[in-house]
Design a protein around this motif. Structure first.
Motif, short mmCIF file in Angstrom:
data_model
loop_
_atom_site.label_atom_id
_atom_site.label_comp_id
_atom_site.label_asym_id
_atom_site.label_seq_id
_atom_site.Cartn_x
_atom_site.Cartn_y
_atom_site.Cartn_z
N LYS A 143 0.85 -1.19 0.00
CA LYS A 143 0.00 0.00 0.00
C LYS A 143 0.89 1.24 0.00
O LYS A 143 0.58 2.25 -0.65
CB LYS A 143 -0.89 -0.02 1.25
N GLY A 144 2.02 1.14 0.69
CA GLY A 144 2.95 2.26 0.79
C GLY A 144 3.44 2.73 -0.57
O GLY A 144 3.65 3.92 -0.80
N TRP A 145 3.61 1.81 -1.49
CA TRP A 145 4.08 2.16 -2.83
C TRP A 145 3.08 3.10 -3.51
O TRP A 145 3.47 4.06 -4.17
CB TRP A 145 4.29 0.90 -3.67
N LEU A 146 1.81 2.80 -3.29
CA LEU A 146 0.77 3.66 -3.89
C LEU A 146 0.87 5.07 -3.32
O LEU A 146 0.73 6.06 -4.04
CB LEU A 146 -0.62 3.06 -3.64
N GLU A 159 -6.21 -6.91 5.17
CA GLU A 159 -6.54 -5.52 5.51
C GLU A 159 -5.77 -4.55 4.61
O GLU A 159 -6.34 -3.61 4.04
CB GLU A 159 -6.14 -5.30 6.98
N GLU A 160 -4.48 -4.79 4.45
CA GLU A 160 -3.67 -3.92 3.60
C GLU A 160 -4.13 -4.02 2.14
O GLU A 160 -4.19 -3.02 1.41
CB GLU A 160 -2.18 -4.28 3.70
N ASP A 186 -8.91 0.02 -2.24
CA ASP A 186 -9.66 1.25 -2.03
C ASP A 186 -8.99 2.43 -2.73
O ASP A 186 -9.64 3.22 -3.44
CB ASP A 186 -9.75 1.49 -0.51
N ILE A 187 -7.67 2.52 -2.55
CA ILE A 187 -6.92 3.61 -3.21
C ILE A 187 -7.04 3.48 -4.73
O ILE A 187 -7.31 4.45 -5.43
CB ILE A 187 -5.42 3.58 -2.79
N LEU A 188 -6.85 2.26 -5.22
CA LEU A 188 -6.90 2.05 -6.68
C LEU A 188 -8.26 2.40 -7.26
O LEU A 188 -8.38 2.93 -8.36
CB LEU A 188 -6.53 0.60 -7.02
N LYS A 189 -9.30 2.10 -6.49
CA LYS A 189 -10.66 2.40 -6.97
C LYS A 189 -10.90 3.90 -7.05
O LYS A 189 -11.54 4.41 -7.97
CB LYS A 189 -11.70 1.77 -6.02
#
Ligand code: PMH
Length: 368
Positions: free
Chosen positions: A110-113, A143-144, A150-153
């Motif tokens: 997720k951090g990469w995003l 969870e991650e 969620d971010i990608l959406k």
């Protein structure tokens, strides 16, 4: 650095036809008609990135997998327009470059995003990597993963193209850990809010020996090059043919007296009168020092490598007087005999992948 020595008789010969036939054959045996992405990282396992990629595309693969953004860019520079996925972690600052070149990147956390937040790009294709037990890169927690989804959406700069994992033991007879990884991947990716175009888990070993139904793409590496991913641990279910051979020539011959020493360290002493030839290939070409004592083929005869392998040359013991210019086969068929890559790997106490990947760019690749 890529400067092959073309005025020297040592070279790698690649039979692209065998690669094409292997792909067709593997495709024919696929049970779920998955798309094939040819794994062409590391200069196509030393077979030549662009040449192999073109051959693979001609044989009907849908896309290509590489390890680094640079490998992907080399393919784009060669006018290859098919989908390309970078399997490794790419610095988020290159997201704009990847998007602009239509190169898909791996999201391993997720951090990469988050790192891409300040970058200016649009339409970046991504595949989320799940670490189901390989312990290399990828998301391990549901969870991650949900947060990443969620971010990608929400972030319209991304195109969510795929989600995948990689197996650590698909090439081993015992499938316990493979099943554990498969279950882990299925569990963590169940009912996601994104409908990914590609869900993929299979490397060559999975494709050859395991049931990976439920997925729609395979990442085909070593088997496309005609080699058994397990070495000799599991038999191949159908024939695939190696495409790679390593050739050179005798450049110097001498008849030595008993007790003549050969090479650095003077580790070999001729027990009797012998014909010794010098072959212009050495450890700087990736023919490792530990190949001392291994055999090469001259006129269908097995000839031992005597003395230490030097940086650019090695010495072999001939069964008789052969002239300079005589062909020497280090890997592949010569006369009625063959030295296989697997045999070299067993001798060097390594895997077939490493034998070929070690052979350096000083050796020209010649295509049949
Ligand atoms: N997918 C990923 C993520 C890989 O790293 C590899 C190979 C493949 C597919 C293809 O595997 P195959 O050649 O067994 O078909 N990666 C490596 C590696 O990192 N070391 O050896 C092989």
């Amino acid at each position: 650095m890529d400067f092959p020595s073309i005025h020297r008789p040592s070279y790698v010969e690649i039979n692209l036809n065998n690669i094409k036939k292997n792909i067709k054959n593997i495709q024919h045996h696929l049970k779920n008609n998955e798309d094939i992405f040819a794994v062409v990282k590391a200069d196509a396992y030393s077979h030549g990135l662009v040449e192999v990629s073109r051959a693979a595309i001609e044989s009907g693969v849908t896309g290509l997998c590489v390890a680094t953004l640079d490998e992907a860019l080399t393919l784009r520079e060669a006018s290859i327009i098919e989908p390309i996925l970078v399997l490794g972690v790419t610095d988020a600052k290159y997201a704009p470059l990847a998007a602009q070149q239509n190169i898909s990147l791996t999201v391993a956390s997720k951090g990469w995003l988050a790192f891409t937040q300040n970058e200016n790009f649009d339409g970046l294709k991504v595949h989320i990597k799940i670490d189901s037990g390989m312990g290399r890169i990828g998301i391990t927690k549901r969870e991650e993963l949900l947060e990443a989804c969620d971010i990608l959406k929400k972030d319209s700069r991304f195109i969510s193209e795929g989600i995948f994992t990689h197996f650590a033991t698909a090439d081993e007879p015992d499938d316990t850990y493979f099943q554990y990884q498969l279950d882990t991947f299925k569990k963590i990716t169940k009912d996601l809010p994104i409908n990914f175009k590609y869900k993929h888990v299979a490397n060559s070993a999975t494709t050859l020996w395991r049931d990976d139904s439920g997925f729609n793409m395979i990442r085909l590496g070593i088997a496309m090059y005609g080699l058994n991913p397990s070495g000799t641990a599991i038999d191949l279910p159908y024939e695939i043919k190696p495409a790679f051979s390593l050739q050179s020539e005798i450049v110097f011959v001498k008849k030595v007296k008993p007790k003549t020493k050969i090479g650095y360290g003077a580790t070999y002493e001729a027990p009797e009168e012998e014909w010794i030839a010098t072959v212009p290939i050495g450890y700087a070409d990736g023919w490792l020092r530990r190949m001392q004592g291994f055999e090469v083929l001259v006129d269908g005869n097995r000839c031992p490598i005597v003395g230490r392998v030097c940086m650019d040359q090695l010495m072999i013991k001939l069964p008789g007087p052969y002239v300079p210019g005589t062909k020497v086969t280090l890997l592949g068929q010569n006369g009625d005999d063959e030295v296989s890559i697997q045999e070299a790997a067993d001798y060097a106490d390594t895997i077939n992948y490493e034998i070929i990947c070690s052979l350096s760019s000083r050796l020209p690749r010649i295509y049949k």
